[in-house]
Each structure stands twice: as C-alpha cells, then as structure tokens.
Design a protein around this motif. Structure first.
Motif, short mmCIF file in Angstrom:
data_model
loop_
_atom_site.label_atom_id
_atom_site.label_comp_id
_atom_site.label_asym_id
_atom_site.label_seq_id
_atom_site.Cartn_x
_atom_site.Cartn_y
_atom_site.Cartn_z
N LEU A 109 4.31 4.70 9.15
CA LEU A 109 3.14 5.19 8.41
C LEU A 109 1.87 4.54 8.92
O LEU A 109 0.84 5.21 9.10
N TYR A 110 1.93 3.24 9.17
CA TYR A 110 0.75 2.53 9.69
C TYR A 110 0.35 3.09 11.05
O TYR A 110 -0.84 3.36 11.30
N ASP A 111 1.33 3.27 11.93
CA ASP A 111 1.04 3.78 13.28
C ASP A 111 0.51 5.21 13.27
O ASP A 111 -0.16 5.64 14.21
N LEU A 153 0.84 -1.20 0.00
CA LEU A 153 0.00 0.00 0.00
C LEU A 153 0.87 1.24 0.00
O LEU A 153 0.75 2.11 -0.86
N PHE A 154 1.77 1.32 0.98
CA PHE A 154 2.48 2.58 1.22
C PHE A 154 3.49 2.94 0.13
O PHE A 154 3.61 4.12 -0.23
N ALA A 155 4.22 1.98 -0.41
CA ALA A 155 5.20 2.31 -1.45
C ALA A 155 4.52 2.89 -2.70
O ALA A 155 4.93 3.94 -3.20
N PRO A 156 3.46 2.27 -3.21
CA PRO A 156 2.77 2.87 -4.35
C PRO A 156 2.13 4.22 -4.02
O PRO A 156 2.16 5.14 -4.85
N VAL A 157 1.55 4.34 -2.84
CA VAL A 157 0.91 5.61 -2.46
C VAL A 157 1.95 6.74 -2.43
O VAL A 157 1.69 7.84 -2.92
N LEU A 158 3.11 6.46 -1.87
CA LEU A 158 4.16 7.49 -1.82
C LEU A 158 4.57 7.92 -3.23
O LEU A 158 4.78 9.10 -3.49
N ALA A 159 4.67 6.95 -4.14
CA ALA A 159 5.05 7.26 -5.52
C ALA A 159 3.95 8.06 -6.21
O ALA A 159 4.24 9.03 -6.94
N LEU A 160 2.71 7.70 -5.99
CA LEU A 160 1.59 8.41 -6.60
C LEU A 160 1.48 9.83 -6.07
O LEU A 160 1.29 10.79 -6.84
N GLU A 161 1.62 9.99 -4.78
CA GLU A 161 1.50 11.33 -4.18
C GLU A 161 2.68 12.21 -4.59
O GLU A 161 2.53 13.43 -4.71
N ALA A 162 3.84 11.61 -4.81
CA ALA A 162 5.00 12.38 -5.26
C ALA A 162 4.76 13.01 -6.63
O ALA A 162 5.34 14.04 -6.96
N GLU A 163 3.88 12.37 -7.42
CA GLU A 163 3.52 12.89 -8.75
C GLU A 163 2.29 13.80 -8.68
O GLU A 163 1.80 14.26 -9.71
#
Length: 234
Positions: free
Chosen positions: A72-74, A28-38
């Motif tokens: 990130l989860y916490d 979840l978090f790795a793709p979300v970080l990449a998407l939000e970076a764009e």
C-alpha cells in the motif's frame, strides 16, 4: 458516509544518533481499510504537507510479514497530505491521529493540530488516536481550559513495550503523560485493546490494535449516520 481526517507525522530525524522515525504503516492503513469498507472517506494531513516520512521499521518483514502495508505504501496512496493549517476542520466528522514515534516530536505540541482537534470535537465529532497517536491529545486544551483527556479512560503505547535503544531519544514517556491526566489502561493480557473514553474519544494501544481500532471507529460513524437518517425521516 462520514468524512475522516487522518493526521500523520511529517517525520523526525536525529542524525547524531542515526535515528529516523515518522508514522507507523499499519496504524494508518489498517484503520483506513476498515473505514473505507464501511463507505467512509478518509483524507490525509501532516504538519508540512506533501509526502510524510514513514517509520522504515514498520515496513520491515518483522512488522509487516506479508508485505501488505508495504504494498500500500509503495502504491503511493500516502504520498500526498494536506498541511494541517490548510485543513477545513468543519468538513470532517472525525479525526484520527496515526501512531509512530514521529507523533511525539512534531504532533504532540502542534497548536494548529490542537485547534483542528478542538473544532472537530466541538461540533460533536469523534477524536481518535492509536499507539503513540494520543501524544497530541495529552496537550490539547478545550476552550474552558480543561484537558481533552482529563479524567477519561485512555490507552496508548506502554512503557514496557518501548525499545530500550529508543527510550533515551524520545521527548517524553507517553504512558507517564497519559497517566498524569487520565485513567491510563494497557490491558496487557489482551491481544488487541481499544477504549472509548467517552462517546467522542477513542484510543488504541499499539500496532496490533490498529485493525480493531479502525473497526470501532468505522462502526461508530456508521451508527451515528444511521441515527441521523432515522431522525430525519421521523
């Protein structure tokens, strides 16, 4: 900016075998970080809504040695999800299915999710999934009756990487089911592996492929937006 819906398993518990699973943190978090970076916006959905169950192993030191995803989860960023049935699919440019064994239990045959996938796909959006996330894509049928993944190049978590103690508890083999309808590829020699089966279908192999999966999805969405802007100003 594009709008993306990330779909997570609500979780699965097998008390008899002391087995708890759900969604996988990095996926979840790795793709979300990449998407939000764009500059893209990501929403979260799950079958039951509310706080979905994360696979506790995905937050362990073995799989998250720096504690990046646990932090990130916490923080609570994944504590609130919209029930799939309440998601307005037409609002989204893409949907991606988060992996974790939980996806094989409560997402694979979820008809509400299949409908959501069909709407996003039907309006020209991207359908993406990583690791065990392709499980629901296997069983998604297009309005013409054809399987969504039929005949396409795909990847997902391979049989030889499944923990032996878990195999007997799973409802099916993801690799076997993908191979039945599509051109399954594991590319075992590649550290990270993702594949575009078509302009609208993206799959990633495993947790290690999550960052690349996110970058590919983000890049494609940005490219689509740029082309739309150029067309608008022509």
């Amino acid at each position: 900016m594009a709008k993306v819906m990330a779909v997570l398993s609500s979780g699965y518990v097998d008390e008899e075998n002391n087995y708890v699973t759900g969604w996988w943190a990095e996926e979840l978090f790795a793709p979300v970080l990449a998407l939000e970076a764009e500059g893209h916006i990501v929403g979260l959905a799950s079958p039951k809504g509310g706080k979905p169950v994360v696979d506790p192993i995905s937050l362990s030191e073995e799989y998250d040695p720096e504690g990046k995803y646990k932090k990130l989860y916490d923080s609570g960023v994944a504590d609130k999800t919209t029930p799939i049935v309440d998601v307005k699919a037409s609002d989204y440019d893409a949907i991606f299915i988060v992996g974790g064994h939980g996806a094989m239990f409560d997402l694979a045959h979820n008809e509400e999710l299949h409908t959501l996938i069909n709407i996003v796909y039907g309006q020209g959006g991207i359908v993406a999934a990583v690791c065990h996330g392709p499980a629901p894509l296997v069983y998604t049928k297009l309005p013409n009756g054809r399987g969504l993944l039929e005949g396409l190049d795909v990847t997902g978590y391979p049989n030889n990487m499944e923990p032996k103690e878990v195999v007997g508890l799973l409802p099916f083999s993801l690799e076997d089911e993908l191979s039945r309808i599509a051109n399954y590829k594991a590319e075992a020699n590649e550290k990270e592996y993702v594949v575009w089966g078509s302009e609208q279908i993206l799959t990633g192999r495993d947790p290690q492929s999550s960052p690349l999966f996110g970058k590919e999805l983000a890049k494609k969405l940005t490219s689509i937006e740029q082309k739309q802007e150029e067309k608008f100003f022509d």
